[in-house]
Design a protein around this motif. Structure first.
Motif, PDB file in Angstrom:
ATOM      1  N   LEU A 134       0.847  -1.186   0.000  1.00  0.00           N
ATOM      2  CA  LEU A 134       0.000   0.000   0.000  1.00  0.00           C
ATOM      3  C   LEU A 134       0.884   1.238   0.000  1.00  0.00           C
ATOM      4  N   PHE A 135       0.503   2.228  -0.796  1.00  0.00           N
ATOM      5  CA  PHE A 135       1.135   3.553  -0.771  1.00  0.00           C
ATOM      6  C   PHE A 135       0.035   4.554  -0.485  1.00  0.00           C
ATOM      7  N   VAL A 136       0.213   5.354   0.562  1.00  0.00           N
ATOM      8  CA  VAL A 136      -0.754   6.380   0.927  1.00  0.00           C
ATOM      9  C   VAL A 136      -0.022   7.709   0.917  1.00  0.00           C
ATOM     10  N   GLY A 137      -0.501   8.635   0.107  1.00  0.00           N
ATOM     11  CA  GLY A 137       0.130   9.950   0.066  1.00  0.00           C
ATOM     12  C   GLY A 137      -0.024  10.596  -1.288  1.00  0.00           C
ATOM     13  N   ASN A 138       0.575  11.761  -1.403  1.00  0.00           N
ATOM     14  CA  ASN A 138       0.565  12.480  -2.667  1.00  0.00           C
ATOM     15  C   ASN A 138       1.506  11.814  -3.654  1.00  0.00           C
ATOM     16  N   ILE A 139       1.103  11.794  -4.888  1.00  0.00           N
ATOM     17  CA  ILE A 139       1.939  11.260  -5.951  1.00  0.00           C
ATOM     18  C   ILE A 139       2.920  12.376  -6.326  1.00  0.00           C
TER      19      ILE A 139
END
Length: 172
Positions: A20-25
């Motif tokens: 999982l990646f959570v944050g701004n691209i």
């Protein structure tokens, strides 16, 4: 994260390993590292990701990557718990709330060894710290967790405990 976190389902080593990646691209958050990491990992790995404040999805056609769309707090918690590990290749981080939230949900963090992340993540206990900008180091750490389900389970339990002991709302 809830006061009584539920540990994610144990990874059995045979199914797809869920990242999982959570944050701004953004480059600052290390989002440009996601495609090379996923390409090196290949089959057997899936990365779910949020876009943060971005509208355009730069990863729409990349294999093994799945956009989540906008999530409310419960949706983010559910994704933390669904994931085997949080992938966090950030380049610049002050207080890593995403890492602390993931740990509170029992999700070990595979992150860059930079900023305050070594103060939050105990390498080999609550997650893995990787050399900054080194996609191969992230791939090696993720493959290690995938190959060692018991170690991953130990990290899940240790992550919850560390979050409760050091990052609870009462403690903060």
């Amino acid at each position: 994260p809830s006061a009584q976190p539920e540990a994610p389902a144990p990874h059995d080593g045979g199914r797809t390993f869920r990242l999982l990646f959570v944050g701004n691209i953004s480059r600052r958050k290390g989002a440009d590292m996601l495609p090379p990491i996923m390409e090196q990992l290949g089959d057997g790995y899936e990365l779910s990701y949020t876009l943060g404040l971005r509208v355009k999805d730069p990863f729409a056609d990349m294999p093994g990557m799945r956009r989540l769309g906008r999530l409310d707090h419960e949706g983010v918690r559910a994704e933390y718990r669904r994931a085997d590990a949080l992938l966090f290749p950030t380049r610049l981080e002050g207080l890593p709330l995403v890492a602390m939230e993931a740990m509170a949900c029992g999700t070990p963090v595979v992150a860059s060894d930079t900023g305050s992340l070594p103060e939050v993540i105990r390498h080999g206990e609550t997650g893995m710290l990787c050399e900054l900008n080194n996609a191969s180091a992230f791939v090696e750490a993720i493959r290690l967790l995938h190959a060692q389900p018991q170690r991953l389970q130990q990290m899940q339990a240790a992550a919850i405990l560390a979050a409760q002991q050091h990052f609870s709302l009462d403690r903060m």
